[in-house]
Motif scaffolding. Sequence first.
Motif, PDB file in Angstrom:
ATOM      1  N   ILE A   1       0.874  -1.174   0.000  1.00 47.03           N
ATOM      2  CA  ILE A   1       0.000   0.000   0.000  1.00 47.03           C
ATOM      3  C   ILE A   1       0.907   1.218   0.000  1.00 47.03           C
ATOM      4  CG2 ILE A   1      -1.769   1.275   1.269  1.00 47.03           C
ATOM      5  CD1 ILE A   1      -2.547  -1.465   2.512  1.00 47.03           C
ATOM      6  N   ALA A   2       0.741   2.067  -0.989  1.00 48.75           N
ATOM      7  CA  ALA A   2       1.592   3.255  -1.103  1.00 48.75           C
ATOM      8  C   ALA A   2       0.738   4.495  -0.884  1.00 48.75           C
ATOM      9  CB  ALA A   2       2.247   3.287  -2.474  1.00 48.75           C
ATOM     10  N   LYS A   3       1.190   5.310   0.072  1.00 47.56           N
ATOM     11  CA  LYS A   3       0.459   6.559   0.341  1.00 47.56           C
ATOM     12  C   LYS A   3       1.338   7.724  -0.035  1.00 47.56           C
ATOM     13  CE  LYS A   3      -1.979   4.819   4.379  1.00 47.56           C
ATOM     14  NZ  LYS A   3      -1.981   4.757   5.840  1.00 47.56           N
TER      15      LYS A   3
ATOM     16  N   ILE B   1       6.238  19.557   2.101  1.00 44.23           N
ATOM     17  CA  ILE B   1       7.128  18.397   2.209  1.00 44.23           C
ATOM     18  C   ILE B   1       6.459  17.217   1.514  1.00 44.23           C
ATOM     19  CG2 ILE B   1       8.439  16.944   3.796  1.00 44.23           C
ATOM     20  CD1 ILE B   1       8.011  19.068   5.972  1.00 44.23           C
ATOM     21  N   HIS B   2       7.202  16.601   0.628  1.00 41.63           N
ATOM     22  CA  HIS B   2       6.633  15.480  -0.140  1.00 41.63           C
ATOM     23  C   HIS B   2       7.261  14.176   0.329  1.00 41.63           C
ATOM     24  CE1 HIS B   2       5.980  13.475  -4.344  1.00 41.63           C
ATOM     25  NE2 HIS B   2       5.154  13.027  -3.425  1.00 41.63           N
ATOM     26  N   MET B   3       6.427  13.240   0.753  1.00 37.26           N
ATOM     27  CA  MET B   3       6.955  11.916   1.059  1.00 37.26           C
ATOM     28  C   MET B   3       5.959  10.836   0.666  1.00 37.26           C
ATOM     29  SD  MET B   3       7.008  11.457   5.210  1.00 37.26           S
ATOM     30  CE  MET B   3       5.525  11.124   6.147  1.00 37.26           C
ATOM     31  N   THR B   4       6.483   9.640   0.480  1.00 32.84           N
ATOM     32  CA  THR B   4       5.652   8.502   0.117  1.00 32.84           C
ATOM     33  C   THR B   4       5.923   7.393   1.123  1.00 32.84           C
ATOM     34  OG1 THR B   4       6.022   9.134  -2.184  1.00 32.84           O
ATOM     35  CG2 THR B   4       4.991   6.999  -1.807  1.00 32.84           C
ATOM     36  N   LEU B   5       4.858   6.866   1.689  1.00 28.45           N
ATOM     37  CA  LEU B   5       4.980   5.757   2.655  1.00 28.45           C
ATOM     38  C   LEU B   5       4.494   4.483   1.979  1.00 28.45           C
ATOM     39  CD1 LEU B   5       5.141   4.390   5.506  1.00 28.45           C
ATOM     40  CD2 LEU B   5       2.813   5.253   5.901  1.00 28.45           C
ATOM     41  N   VAL B   6       5.330   3.447   2.019  1.00 25.26           N
ATOM     42  CA  VAL B   6       4.972   2.181   1.380  1.00 25.26           C
ATOM     43  C   VAL B   6       5.074   1.076   2.422  1.00 25.26           C
ATOM     44  CG1 VAL B   6       5.514   0.595  -0.507  1.00 25.26           C
ATOM     45  CG2 VAL B   6       5.898   3.048  -0.801  1.00 25.26           C
ATOM     46  N   THR B   7       3.992   0.346   2.617  1.00 27.42           N
ATOM     47  CA  THR B   7       4.013  -0.742   3.607  1.00 27.42           C
ATOM     48  C   THR B   7       3.467  -2.020   2.957  1.00 27.42           C
ATOM     49  OG1 THR B   7       1.857   0.046   4.390  1.00 27.42           O
ATOM     50  CG2 THR B   7       3.780   0.717   5.665  1.00 27.42           C
TER      51      THR B   7
ATOM     52  N   VAL C   1       4.535  -2.130  11.105  1.00 27.64           N
ATOM     53  CA  VAL C   1       5.842  -2.619  10.643  1.00 27.64           C
ATOM     54  C   VAL C   1       6.942  -1.583  10.891  1.00 27.64           C
ATOM     55  CG1 VAL C   1       4.876  -4.111   8.844  1.00 27.64           C
ATOM     56  CG2 VAL C   1       5.420  -1.715   8.297  1.00 27.64           C
ATOM     57  N   PRO C   2       8.183  -2.065  11.066  1.00 20.35           N
ATOM     58  CA  PRO C   2       9.296  -1.100  11.110  1.00 20.35           C
ATOM     59  C   PRO C   2       9.428  -0.423   9.750  1.00 20.35           C
ATOM     60  CG  PRO C   2      10.149  -3.374  11.127  1.00 20.35           C
ATOM     61  CD  PRO C   2       8.650  -3.455  11.191  1.00 20.35           C
ATOM     62  N   VAL C   3       9.919   0.788   9.766  1.00 15.67           N
ATOM     63  CA  VAL C   3       9.973   1.580   8.528  1.00 15.67           C
ATOM     64  C   VAL C   3      11.341   2.242   8.392  1.00 15.67           C
ATOM     65  CG1 VAL C   3       9.093   3.741   7.511  1.00 15.67           C
ATOM     66  CG2 VAL C   3       7.482   2.014   8.323  1.00 15.67           C
ATOM     67  N   LEU C   4      11.908   2.178   7.209  1.00 18.39           N
ATOM     68  CA  LEU C   4      13.138   2.917   6.946  1.00 18.39           C
ATOM     69  C   LEU C   4      12.798   4.141   6.093  1.00 18.39           C
ATOM     70  CD1 LEU C   4      16.196   3.005   7.415  1.00 18.39           C
ATOM     71  CD2 LEU C   4      16.487   1.785   5.241  1.00 18.39           C
ATOM     72  N   MET C   5      13.073   5.308   6.657  1.00 19.93           N
ATOM     73  CA  MET C   5      12.847   6.549   5.919  1.00 19.93           C
ATOM     74  C   MET C   5      14.112   6.869   5.125  1.00 19.93           C
ATOM     75  SD  MET C   5      11.948  10.342   7.441  1.00 19.93           S
ATOM     76  CE  MET C   5      10.406   9.892   8.195  1.00 19.93           C
ATOM     77  N   MET C   6      13.969   7.095   3.830  1.00 20.51           N
ATOM     78  CA  MET C   6      15.140   7.305   2.978  1.00 20.51           C
ATOM     79  C   MET C   6      15.063   8.662   2.291  1.00 20.51           C
ATOM     80  SD  MET C   6      15.626   3.442   1.490  1.00 20.51           S
ATOM     81  CE  MET C   6      14.033   3.108   0.782  1.00 20.51           C
ATOM     82  N   PHE C   7      16.155   9.405   2.364  1.00 16.81           N
ATOM     83  CA  PHE C   7      16.194  10.704   1.686  1.00 16.81           C
ATOM     84  C   PHE C   7      16.319  10.488   0.183  1.00 16.81           C
ATOM     85  CE2 PHE C   7      17.902  12.394   5.826  1.00 16.81           C
ATOM     86  CZ  PHE C   7      16.960  13.399   6.011  1.00 16.81           C
TER      87      PHE C   7
ATOM     88  N   THR D   1      14.290  -1.086  -1.891  1.00 16.21           N
ATOM     89  CA  THR D   1      12.872  -1.026  -1.537  1.00 16.21           C
ATOM     90  C   THR D   1      12.261  -2.436  -1.561  1.00 16.21           C
ATOM     91  OG1 THR D   1      12.464  -0.538  -3.858  1.00 16.21           O
ATOM     92  CG2 THR D   1      12.534   1.332  -2.353  1.00 16.21           C
ATOM     93  N   TRP D   2      12.642  -3.230  -2.538  1.00 15.05           N
ATOM     94  CA  TRP D   2      12.150  -4.608  -2.620  1.00 15.05           C
ATOM     95  C   TRP D   2      12.614  -5.411  -1.404  1.00 15.05           C
ATOM     96  CZ3 TRP D   2      11.725  -7.596  -7.791  1.00 15.05           C
ATOM     97  CH2 TRP D   2      11.187  -6.781  -8.776  1.00 15.05           C
ATOM     98  N   GLN D   3      13.898  -5.220  -1.082  1.00 14.48           N
ATOM     99  CA  GLN D   3      14.455  -5.996   0.040  1.00 14.48           C
ATOM    100  C   GLN D   3      13.715  -5.683   1.338  1.00 14.48           C
ATOM    101  OE1 GLN D   3      18.695  -6.194   0.565  1.00 14.48           O
ATOM    102  NE2 GLN D   3      19.093  -5.700  -1.567  1.00 14.48           N
ATOM    103  N   LEU D   4      13.434  -4.396   1.528  1.00 16.65           N
ATOM    104  CA  LEU D   4      12.749  -3.997   2.767  1.00 16.65           C
ATOM    105  C   LEU D   4      11.353  -4.613   2.814  1.00 16.65           C
ATOM    106  CD1 LEU D   4      14.003  -0.317   2.749  1.00 16.65           C
ATOM    107  CD2 LEU D   4      14.385  -1.931   4.630  1.00 16.65           C
ATOM    108  N   ILE D   5      10.628  -4.518   1.716  1.00 15.55           N
ATOM    109  CA  ILE D   5       9.264  -5.057   1.677  1.00 15.55           C
ATOM    110  C   ILE D   5       9.293  -6.583   1.857  1.00 15.55           C
ATOM    111  CG2 ILE D   5       7.247  -5.429   0.179  1.00 15.55           C
ATOM    112  CD1 ILE D   5       7.365  -2.578   1.343  1.00 15.55           C
ATOM    113  N   ALA D   6      10.259  -7.235   1.192  1.00 14.56           N
ATOM    114  CA  ALA D   6      10.340  -8.697   1.292  1.00 14.56           C
ATOM    115  C   ALA D   6      10.580  -9.133   2.731  1.00 14.56           C
ATOM    116  CB  ALA D   6      11.442  -9.227   0.389  1.00 14.56           C
ATOM    117  N   ASP D   7      11.239  -8.268   3.493  1.00 16.48           N
ATOM    118  CA  ASP D   7      11.536  -8.622   4.872  1.00 16.48           C
ATOM    119  C   ASP D   7      10.444  -8.141   5.830  1.00 16.48           C
ATOM    120  OD1 ASP D   7      13.785  -9.862   6.465  1.00 16.48           O
ATOM    121  OD2 ASP D   7      13.428  -8.004   7.597  1.00 16.48           O
TER     122      ASP D   7
END
Length: 504
Positions: free
Chosen positions: A136-138, A156-162, A170-176, A242-248
Amino acid sequence: MWLGMVLAVTGMTFFVETARTQSASAPVTAEQDHANMMQQLGIEALRPGPSGDESAPNHANYDESKANPYPKIPDPLMMENGEKVTTPTMWWHERRPQLLEEFSEYVYGKVPKDVPAVRWTVTAVDHENLGFRPVIAKDLIGEVDNAADPAISVKIHMTLVTPANAKGPVPVLMMFGPAGFPNPHEPSAEEFARINAAWKKMATAEDPTLAQVFSDHPAWEPFHATPFRFPQLNADGGFPNTWQLIADGWGFVLIDPASVQADNGEGLRRGIIGLVNKGQPRKPDDWGALRAWAWGAGRGLDYLETDPAVDAKHVGIEGVSRYGKAALVTMAFDQRFAMVLVGSSGKGGATLLRRNFGEAVESLTGGEYYWMAGNFLKYGASKAKFGSMNPGDIPVDSNELIALCAPRLTFISYGSPAKGDSKWLDHEGSFKATMDANRVFTFLGAKGLTMDGKPYTGPMPPINQGILDGQLAWRQHDGGHTDAPNMKYFIAWADRWIGHSATE
Ligand code: GCU
């Protein structure tokens, strides 16, 4: 007559408005802004920074025997008055605040007390697939209240993907980096057919002779599904971060630094820094772009704390290069961030400011000055009302910046100079700083740099040999100027410490 007056009055109002707007955002060049700061500080001349080109006569020093002109680095466990920090309480109540104050005053600048509030809006929610997993991407906009200067708008523009199938937060990694939907779904074949039919109808209405063209080429369609493309793999051939994070079973946030503050000197009178200053120049202890980006990340975390999909106690911050610096600054100042992956951060990041190897303090006081507080220019001054100063005069150093992250999970990452993670970044200096910061981790009862179950005492390990058993970690991968090849090590390491595992 009556009408004429109204026009005149309206005209005047308009004129006044324009004048105010213009003064709020009068464009200046980075050179003009830099010169303004030098003038405020009473600096007449700065030492020029070295060249990054090794064949240039003024190239940066790469001789290790000349790299430590100020060998005595400040001690994170000693107060400014020379008193030793003897207890964790003393660290938390006295030394840590003192360091934060000094980093703010002299290095990265202060976040003003009156930064206006940010209002977050979820602008769109998309259901996508990432690495064959549903997510789900917000997309989110954090709009900063700009009543103080309507001419300057900061969104401020950001996208959250879970992961869509997560059983809980879930834990989340915020990336610049640039925000946006990572993998928008395309219309189906049947939807494409409808779009094409409607488009042809519109085109024919506009130009009836096109009916003949379309009938001569019946198989041609204006819009097509994109052919399957394999994702761009990481430098080490692994799947994208991004794939690795979601896969985990992690989520991630992409937060766009440029939407907080421009990555240049001319932008200092706009963005969040310009908004608070109402378009006027910075004062010497005002924040620079690194601190502004870190502030933006903090506001992003404010939102994440309200989103039930996110385990806000386990949010990390990540960045590479200048954003590696920003990630470290974020982690040092905002204790709500639980972990950091600092990629190839160099000067102003993990490496010692006092080292003379590659990028110099004089680089950060020259073209890169806008990342830092104005006050930082003093340490590059060769002629000023206060005489001159040098990197040895900086009251703090990067070992202390890393120490401010303790005991939270801190991973210092680099690549290989041979593969393009250039010597300019000073890997050795970063390792020295990490080793010294380690004392604070263990002082606070954390498990510091540890390899094979033993405390690590140096030297800098070879490429691909990580020090990954403690809450402070180091790894230099064999790729270039990226942290991607270290992502799988980061995830496994963080998972171990936060007790998380991939859930299918
Ligand atoms: C330059 C700069 C570094 C920075 C890097 C980057 O090399 O000197 O400080 O980290 O650009 O962000 O790409």
